[in-house]
Scaffold this motif. Structure first.
Motif, PDB file in Angstrom:
ATOM      1  N   TRP A   1      33.543  70.136 -14.585  1.00  0.00           N
ATOM      2  CA  TRP A   1      33.971  70.991 -15.697  1.00  0.00           C
ATOM      3  C   TRP A   1      33.803  72.474 -15.364  1.00  0.00           C
ATOM      4  N   ASN A   2      33.736  72.796 -14.079  1.00  0.00           N
ATOM      5  CA  ASN A   2      33.612  74.178 -13.637  1.00  0.00           C
ATOM      6  C   ASN A   2      34.978  74.693 -13.176  1.00  0.00           C
TER       7      ASN A   2
ATOM      8  N   GLN B   1      27.057  75.473 -23.839  1.00  0.00           N
ATOM      9  CA  GLN B   1      28.480  75.774 -23.753  1.00  0.00           C
ATOM     10  C   GLN B   1      29.349  74.741 -24.467  1.00  0.00           C
TER      11      GLN B   1
ATOM     12  N   SER C   1      28.954  68.634 -15.216  1.00  0.00           N
ATOM     13  CA  SER C   1      28.355  69.955 -15.042  1.00  0.00           C
ATOM     14  C   SER C   1      29.439  71.016 -14.985  1.00  0.00           C
ATOM     15  N   LEU C   2      29.104  72.219 -15.413  1.00  0.00           N
ATOM     16  CA  LEU C   2      29.993  73.358 -15.248  1.00  0.00           C
ATOM     17  C   LEU C   2      29.298  74.461 -14.477  1.00  0.00           C
TER      18      LEU C   2
ATOM     19  N   GLN D   1      30.223  69.153 -10.662  1.00  0.00           N
ATOM     20  CA  GLN D   1      30.751  70.301 -11.402  1.00  0.00           C
ATOM     21  C   GLN D   1      32.228  70.110 -11.763  1.00  0.00           C
TER      22      GLN D   1
ATOM     23  N   ALA E   1      24.825  73.786 -19.933  1.00  0.00           N
ATOM     24  CA  ALA E   1      26.051  73.069 -20.287  1.00  0.00           C
ATOM     25  C   ALA E   1      26.029  72.628 -21.746  1.00  0.00           C
TER      26      ALA E   1
ATOM     27  N   VAL F   1      26.014  65.999 -20.584  1.00  0.00           N
ATOM     28  CA  VAL F   1      26.157  67.024 -19.552  1.00  0.00           C
ATOM     29  C   VAL F   1      24.849  67.112 -18.798  1.00  0.00           C
TER      30      VAL F   1
ATOM     31  N   ARG G   1      21.840  65.636 -22.891  1.00  0.00           N
ATOM     32  CA  ARG G   1      21.569  66.180 -21.565  1.00  0.00           C
ATOM     33  C   ARG G   1      21.068  65.051 -20.674  1.00  0.00           C
TER      34      ARG G   1
END
Length: 369
Positions: free
Chosen positions: A121-122, A183, A149-150, A119, A180, A175, A194
């Protein structure tokens, strides 16, 4: 492919999922001819979960420092974490220098800079949008996102504007979840692929060779493995206990502190990542609220049930279930029993194998333009 390639990811945490995804990313890259090492970047906000009591007190957070010290003394948390992860961390190939900002990495030159997976990008985990995880530093022939991942985060307008600018430097973007893609895709003209979590890019036989039997085990033990990241409700634990009685299998919990709920007959303490994989592979049933607990159960072909994550980050699990056709393995809040121990993996294995091939082809193409 040159050997001057760097990966940015979470790699020094007390987390089986984070450690194993970092390792698996390097292995997946190696499988397509890209030898890389981890750029030893530590996000200061994400590091907070791993700080020692002394570090917390030194930084002025006396309350957190005292709580951490109490956990270390009463529940042996620091000792068990060290037993579980210290040796594994030391074996991950990474730069000797530790970085904490883009400015410190300004002079880095690379053939490929790669960020992912986990994660990264979270903003909830990194304390806001972290430019380093968007590769905003150094010189590189290619900049790639590999299954970044976010989580379940939804970017606000300010975050979108910042990310849109950062993505212009990327040559290829992948992603981990459909969420994701939704987004990220509107923020760039580049296609957004993906990609599977890297632990799923390595097949069952690879992980069996990697795994290690814990000391004192014979290999023929029968048990239900519980791996939960957060405290669960009494109702859920009652379901586990009833399932244990009906199946005749004891409940064993994988944990890195000595606190023991009464439903468990055994605590599995200080297990290494290699032992973590072995314990999942040899369980008769797995109960987990962890994405990687779920992912390894699927990859190893084990009967399991996934509980709703307490922190609300269900996107990763739902996306995996959509791929392998196992949405009925998520435990509903109103459930009165756990899913059956019988589980047909024929479709899941076929779908996962096909997706694995598709993703590895994308990685190879992204690295070689």
């Amino acid at each position: 492919m040159s050997n001057n390639n760097y990966l940015l990811t979470f790699h020094m945490t007390w987390s089986y999922g984070a450690c194993l995804q970092a390792f698996a990313t390097l292995e997946a890259l190696k499988n397509v001819g890209c030898k890389a090492e981890i750029l030893n970047f530590i996000n200061p906000y994400e590091r907070k979960g791993n700080e020692t009591p002394f570090q917390l007190i030194k930084d002025g957070d006396f309350k957190a420092g005292l709580i951490a010290a109490a956990k270390n003394i009463i529940f042996q948390r620091a000792k068990l974490h060290a037993r579980a992860f210290k040796k594994f961390h030391s074996r991950l190939p990474r730069t000797e220098r530790v970085y904490t900002s883009c400015a410190q990495m300004a002079d880095i030159e690379a053939d490929a800079l790669i960020v992912g997976s986990d994660q990264v990008w979270n903003p909830f985990i990194t304390g806001g949008i972290e430019p380093a995880f968007f590769l905003q530093f150094g010189k590189a022939t290619r900049r790639l996102s590999l299954a970044s991942s976010l989580g379940s985060h939804i970017y606000n307008e300010i975050e979108q504007q910042e990310i849109r600018e950062y993505l212009t430097k990327f040559d290829a973007i992948s992603v981990r979840e459909a969420h994701a893609v939704e987004q990220i895709a509107p923020l760039t003209e580049k296609p957004v692929f993906r990609c599977l979590d890297p632990t799923l890019l390595l097949d069952r036989e690879y992980w069996r060779a990697f795994s290690q039997k814990p000391e004192g085990f014979k290999g023929n033990e029968r048990y239900i493995l519980v791996f939960n990241l957060a405290s669960r409700t009494d109702k859920e634990m009652e379901l586990w206990k009833r399932f244990s009685i009906d199946s005749g299998l004891p409940l064993w919990r994988l944990s890195n502190n000595t606190f023991k709920d009464k439903v468990f007959e055994r605590l599995l303490l200080g297990m290494t990542p290699e032992e973590f994989v072995w314990l999942i592979d040899h369980a008769q049933y797995v109960i987990t609220d962890s994405f990687h607990g779920t992912a390894f159960s699927v990859n190893m072909g084990k009967p399991f049930v996934a509980m709703e994550p307490i922190r609300g980050n269900r996107a990763r699990i739902v996306d995996l279930f959509n791929l392998v056709g196992m949405d009925n393995r998520m435990l509903a809040e109103s459930a009165c029993e756990l899913p059956s121990i019988d589980l047909d993996y024929s479709y899941a294995e076929s779908a996962l194998c096909e997706e694995r091939s598709r993703c590895m082809a994308w990685i190879k193409g992204a690295l070689n333009d």
